[in-house]
Every structure is written in structure tokens, then in C-alpha cells.
Design a protein around this motif. Structure first.
Motif, PDB file in Angstrom:
ATOM      1  N   LYS A   1       6.648 -42.305  78.599  1.00  0.00           N
ATOM      2  CA  LYS A   1       7.180 -43.291  79.543  1.00  0.00           C
ATOM      3  C   LYS A   1       7.493 -42.669  80.884  1.00  0.00           C
ATOM      4  O   LYS A   1       7.251 -43.238  81.927  1.00  0.00           O
ATOM      5  CB  LYS A   1       8.425 -43.950  78.958  1.00  0.00           C
ATOM      6  N   SER A   2       8.094 -41.487  80.864  1.00  0.00           N
ATOM      7  CA  SER A   2       8.447 -40.808  82.105  1.00  0.00           C
ATOM      8  C   SER A   2       8.578 -39.328  81.828  1.00  0.00           C
ATOM      9  O   SER A   2       8.651 -38.907  80.682  1.00  0.00           O
ATOM     10  CB  SER A   2       9.769 -41.345  82.674  1.00  0.00           C
ATOM     11  N   GLN A   3       8.590 -38.548  82.873  1.00  0.00           N
ATOM     12  CA  GLN A   3       8.749 -37.113  82.715  1.00  0.00           C
ATOM     13  C   GLN A   3      10.101 -36.816  82.084  1.00  0.00           C
ATOM     14  O   GLN A   3      11.143 -37.092  82.676  1.00  0.00           O
ATOM     15  CB  GLN A   3       8.639 -36.428  84.078  1.00  0.00           C
ATOM     16  N   PRO A   4      10.148 -36.268  80.856  1.00  0.00           N
ATOM     17  CA  PRO A   4      11.429 -36.096  80.168  1.00  0.00           C
ATOM     18  C   PRO A   4      12.186 -34.824  80.512  1.00  0.00           C
ATOM     19  O   PRO A   4      13.062 -34.437  79.777  1.00  0.00           O
ATOM     20  CB  PRO A   4      10.990 -36.076  78.695  1.00  0.00           C
ATOM     21  N   ASN A   5      11.805 -34.183  81.613  1.00  0.00           N
ATOM     22  CA  ASN A   5      12.538 -32.972  81.968  1.00  0.00           C
ATOM     23  C   ASN A   5      14.007 -33.294  82.191  1.00  0.00           C
ATOM     24  O   ASN A   5      14.338 -34.307  82.814  1.00  0.00           O
ATOM     25  CB  ASN A   5      11.959 -32.356  83.250  1.00  0.00           C
ATOM     26  N   PRO A   6      14.916 -32.466  81.708  1.00  0.00           N
ATOM     27  CA  PRO A   6      16.341 -32.750  81.862  1.00  0.00           C
ATOM     28  C   PRO A   6      16.797 -32.658  83.311  1.00  0.00           C
ATOM     29  O   PRO A   6      16.166 -32.017  84.143  1.00  0.00           O
ATOM     30  CB  PRO A   6      17.003 -31.658  81.007  1.00  0.00           C
ATOM     31  N   ILE A   7      17.887 -33.330  83.608  1.00  0.00           N
ATOM     32  CA  ILE A   7      18.493 -33.300  84.932  1.00  0.00           C
ATOM     33  C   ILE A   7      19.115 -31.931  85.156  1.00  0.00           C
ATOM     34  O   ILE A   7      19.770 -31.396  84.272  1.00  0.00           O
ATOM     35  CB  ILE A   7      19.573 -34.385  85.038  1.00  0.00           C
ATOM     36  N   LEU A   8      18.930 -31.372  86.333  1.00  0.00           N
ATOM     37  CA  LEU A   8      19.557 -30.098  86.682  1.00  0.00           C
ATOM     38  C   LEU A   8      20.795 -30.414  87.506  1.00  0.00           C
ATOM     39  O   LEU A   8      20.707 -31.015  88.571  1.00  0.00           O
ATOM     40  CB  LEU A   8      18.606 -29.211  87.485  1.00  0.00           C
TER      41      LEU A   8
ATOM     42  N   ILE B   1      10.767 -34.321  62.265  1.00  0.00           N
ATOM     43  CA  ILE B   1       9.540 -34.559  63.036  1.00  0.00           C
ATOM     44  C   ILE B   1       9.882 -35.078  64.426  1.00  0.00           C
ATOM     45  O   ILE B   1       9.294 -34.656  65.430  1.00  0.00           O
ATOM     46  CB  ILE B   1       8.630 -35.548  62.289  1.00  0.00           C
ATOM     47  N   TYR B   2      10.834 -35.984  64.485  1.00  0.00           N
ATOM     48  CA  TYR B   2      11.275 -36.530  65.776  1.00  0.00           C
ATOM     49  C   TYR B   2      11.732 -35.406  66.708  1.00  0.00           C
ATOM     50  O   TYR B   2      11.343 -35.365  67.886  1.00  0.00           O
ATOM     51  CB  TYR B   2      12.402 -37.537  65.536  1.00  0.00           C
ATOM     52  N   VAL B   3      12.549 -34.471  66.201  1.00  0.00           N
ATOM     53  CA  VAL B   3      13.039 -33.356  67.017  1.00  0.00           C
ATOM     54  C   VAL B   3      11.876 -32.487  67.482  1.00  0.00           C
ATOM     55  O   VAL B   3      11.812 -32.073  68.650  1.00  0.00           O
ATOM     56  CB  VAL B   3      14.067 -32.511  66.224  1.00  0.00           C
ATOM     57  N   ASP B   4      10.928 -32.226  66.583  1.00  0.00           N
ATOM     58  CA  ASP B   4       9.785 -31.386  66.940  1.00  0.00           C
ATOM     59  C   ASP B   4       8.906 -32.072  67.992  1.00  0.00           C
ATOM     60  O   ASP B   4       8.482 -31.433  68.966  1.00  0.00           O
ATOM     61  CB  ASP B   4       8.958 -31.083  65.688  1.00  0.00           C
TER      62      ASP B   4
ATOM     63  N   LYS C   1       8.230 -30.870  71.975  1.00  0.00           N
ATOM     64  CA  LYS C   1       6.883 -30.705  72.530  1.00  0.00           C
ATOM     65  C   LYS C   1       6.699 -31.534  73.793  1.00  0.00           C
ATOM     66  O   LYS C   1       6.046 -31.099  74.755  1.00  0.00           O
ATOM     67  CB  LYS C   1       5.843 -31.070  71.476  1.00  0.00           C
ATOM     68  N   LEU C   2       7.276 -32.734  73.808  1.00  0.00           N
ATOM     69  CA  LEU C   2       7.194 -33.557  75.011  1.00  0.00           C
ATOM     70  C   LEU C   2       7.944 -32.913  76.170  1.00  0.00           C
ATOM     71  O   LEU C   2       7.520 -33.000  77.323  1.00  0.00           O
ATOM     72  CB  LEU C   2       7.771 -34.949  74.733  1.00  0.00           C
ATOM     73  N   LEU C   3       9.063 -32.251  75.868  1.00  0.00           N
ATOM     74  CA  LEU C   3       9.870 -31.627  76.903  1.00  0.00           C
ATOM     75  C   LEU C   3       9.172 -30.456  77.585  1.00  0.00           C
ATOM     76  O   LEU C   3       9.518 -30.089  78.702  1.00  0.00           O
ATOM     77  CB  LEU C   3      11.211 -31.163  76.331  1.00  0.00           C
TER      78      LEU C   3
ATOM     79  N   LYS D   1      -1.032 -40.121  76.869  1.00  0.00           N
ATOM     80  CA  LYS D   1      -1.079 -40.788  75.562  1.00  0.00           C
ATOM     81  C   LYS D   1      -0.845 -39.790  74.432  1.00  0.00           C
ATOM     82  O   LYS D   1      -1.390 -38.689  74.424  1.00  0.00           O
ATOM     83  CB  LYS D   1      -2.430 -41.467  75.359  1.00  0.00           C
ATOM     84  N   LEU D   2      -0.016 -40.190  73.459  1.00  0.00           N
ATOM     85  CA  LEU D   2       0.229 -39.371  72.276  1.00  0.00           C
ATOM     86  C   LEU D   2      -0.921 -39.540  71.294  1.00  0.00           C
ATOM     87  O   LEU D   2      -1.629 -40.558  71.312  1.00  0.00           O
ATOM     88  CB  LEU D   2       1.527 -39.780  71.579  1.00  0.00           C
ATOM     89  N   PRO D   3      -1.125 -38.561  70.422  1.00  0.00           N
ATOM     90  CA  PRO D   3      -2.125 -38.740  69.362  1.00  0.00           C
ATOM     91  C   PRO D   3      -1.793 -39.974  68.521  1.00  0.00           C
ATOM     92  O   PRO D   3      -0.643 -40.421  68.468  1.00  0.00           O
ATOM     93  CB  PRO D   3      -1.989 -37.452  68.532  1.00  0.00           C
ATOM     94  N   ALA D   4      -2.807 -40.516  67.859  1.00  0.00           N
ATOM     95  CA  ALA D   4      -2.611 -41.707  67.032  1.00  0.00           C
ATOM     96  C   ALA D   4      -1.630 -41.420  65.903  1.00  0.00           C
ATOM     97  O   ALA D   4      -1.504 -40.281  65.434  1.00  0.00           O
ATOM     98  CB  ALA D   4      -3.943 -42.184  66.469  1.00  0.00           C
TER      99      ALA D   4
END
Length: 254
Positions: free
Chosen positions: A80-87, A19-22, A26-28, A38-41
């Protein structure tokens, strides 16, 4: 049998980790959160994944550990912050492509040794005393990579005493104090498992994939002067390499 979110109940991988990976994926791609970030409850997510709230709580805790979300009592979980990876653009000298990394990486160690590992000596074509630097790169104060560097002392006398004295930057110190200017860099990229030290410093789990970049830097006269190994959290970085596809192979463009 799996559910609509692709979670496999019969898998040997713990449910909370699936679930954590999924959730992380989705956040990425900017899914899951509302317009306020905000994430769902927790209860809603547990029902969606058809798991207990205890299992969902474990998955959310992993997201928090990664620094992707922050939880507020009575308010819920927020991105918390935009989780896009560093290029990062390989093949370019300096810090190109690393604009999101916090300034002044944390120096964990700066040591002077009489000898170095045999394979590093061979790579640098050098015998003698050497300096070793270990740093942590962070984004929004969260660790994303460990950088280990070996530099022959003949190029950088008293580096352990002077430290990274130009704005806390290694590249600027090498250039301005020791007059070492990189001409080219050779990189080797491989996927590895984290060491015990990596797990502790990066605050990751043993099964986190590490993208390791081993680099050798050369001066203009083709003399190697720096050997480094940077261990990135796998989903914290994306590499960009320009190539030209030709008849007899691939040529990297600089």
C-alpha cells in the motif's frame, strides 16, 4: 523443527503470526514484492512456508490490518505504501523528524478537569485544574501512535473552548495564542504492552510492542508546562539521538 523461512512448528506462537512477522520484516527491507509492488500469490506463499492457504490467509490479513498492503479481488495483494518507519529526532523541539505523519492529527478528546493524576501533578510541580488532550497520529490514514497531553489550565485558559485554533496544531496554538515557547524537553523511553484503549484506537493486537515516550516540556525559565505520553506502534518509529561518548558517561547533544 523450523523451515527455511525460520518458522517453528513447535513454537507456542501461532504459525500465522510467525509468518505475518516474517512477511512484515521482508516488506520493511523492500523484499517480497515485484517491480509493481505486488506480493506473490497466496498459493505460492503458502507453498513457500509449507502451510495451508487458510493459515497464509490469516497472515496476509494481519498485513492488511496494519495498513501495509491492500488486496484486490482477482488481482492479488499489493504494497500500500512504503512501510519504512518514521525517523524521529529526540531532543529537538517541535515536530522534527515527523514529516511523514498526516497533518492535523485526530483529536479524540479535549477535556478540562479540576484535578489531575498525582504523578502528573508532581512532574509539573502543579496543583489545580488541567487540560487533557488525546490525539491519534496517522500515516497514509493508518494510525501509528496515540498522544496524550496534560497542560495546566493556568497556562492555557479556555483551551477547551478555543481548541487547537491555529491550523489544528497544538504547538502553533501554544506559541501563537498562549505565547508558550518550548525551551527544552526531557524524554523517557520504554517498551510497554498496549492498553485496551491503545489496542482499540491503533487497531493492533494485544501482543504488539509499544514504544512509549514520556515527555516533559519546559519554558525558558525552567518551568514545566506540558506533560505528554506518546504510544507508538513499535515498528512504526525509529529514534535518532546524537550522543557524545566521554570518559565519565554519555552526554546528549542538542
Amino acid at each position: 523443527m523450523g523451515n527455511s523461512n525460520g518458522i517453528m512448528n513447535e513454537s507456542p506462537i501461532p504459525l500465522y503470526y510467525q509468518i505475518y512477522v516474517d512477511l512484515k520484516n521482508k516488506l520493511l527491507i523492500n523484499k517480497l514484492v515485484d517491480e509493481n509492488g505486488k506480493l506473490p500469490a497466496e498459493k505460492e506463499l503458502a507453498e513457500s512456508y509449507k502451510v495451508s492457504r487458510v493459515t497464509m490467509r490469516q497472515a496476509i490479513a494481519e498485513l492488511e490490518k496494519d495498513g501495509l498492503i491492500v488486496r484486490y479481488r482477482g488481482r492479488g495483494s499489493f504494497l500500500k505504501s512504503q512501510p519504512n518507519p518514521i525517523l524521529h529526532k529526540l531532543g529537538l523541539p517541535g515536530q522534527a523528524g515527523r514529516v511523514r505523519i498526516d497533518k492535523s492529527p485526530e483529536i479524540v478528546e479535549l477535556s478540562h478537569f479540576d484535578t489531575t493524576y498525582e504523578h502528573i501533578g508532581r512532574a509539573l510541580n502543579y496543583e489545580g485544574d488541567i487540560f487533557f488532550i488525546k490525539r491519534i497520529f496517522r500515516v497514509d490514514c493508518n494510525p501509528v501512535a496515540i498522544n496524550r497531553i496534560w497542560i495546566p489550565a493556568v497556562f492555557t485558559p479556555e483551551l477547551d473552548k478555543k481548541g487547537l485554533c491555529v491550523e489544528g496544531s497544538l504547538s502553533k496554538t501554544l506559541k501563537d495564542v498562549y505565547h508558550l515557547k518550548i525551551d527544552r524537553r526531557k524524554n523517557v523511553i520504554e517498551a510497554v504492552r498496549p492498553s485496551v484503549s491503545d489496542i482499540e484506537l491503533l487497531k493492533i493486537t494485544y501482543d504488539t510492542l509499544i514504544l512509549q515516550i514520556t515527555s516533559k516540556s519546559f519554558l525558558k525559565d525552567n518551568v514545566p508546562y506540558e506533560y505528554s505520553v506518546t504510544s507508538w506502534i513499535g515498528d512504526a518509529i525509529r529514534l535518532e539521538v546524537d550522543v557524545e561518548d566521554i570518559e565519565h558517561g554519555i552526554t546528549f547533544l542538542k
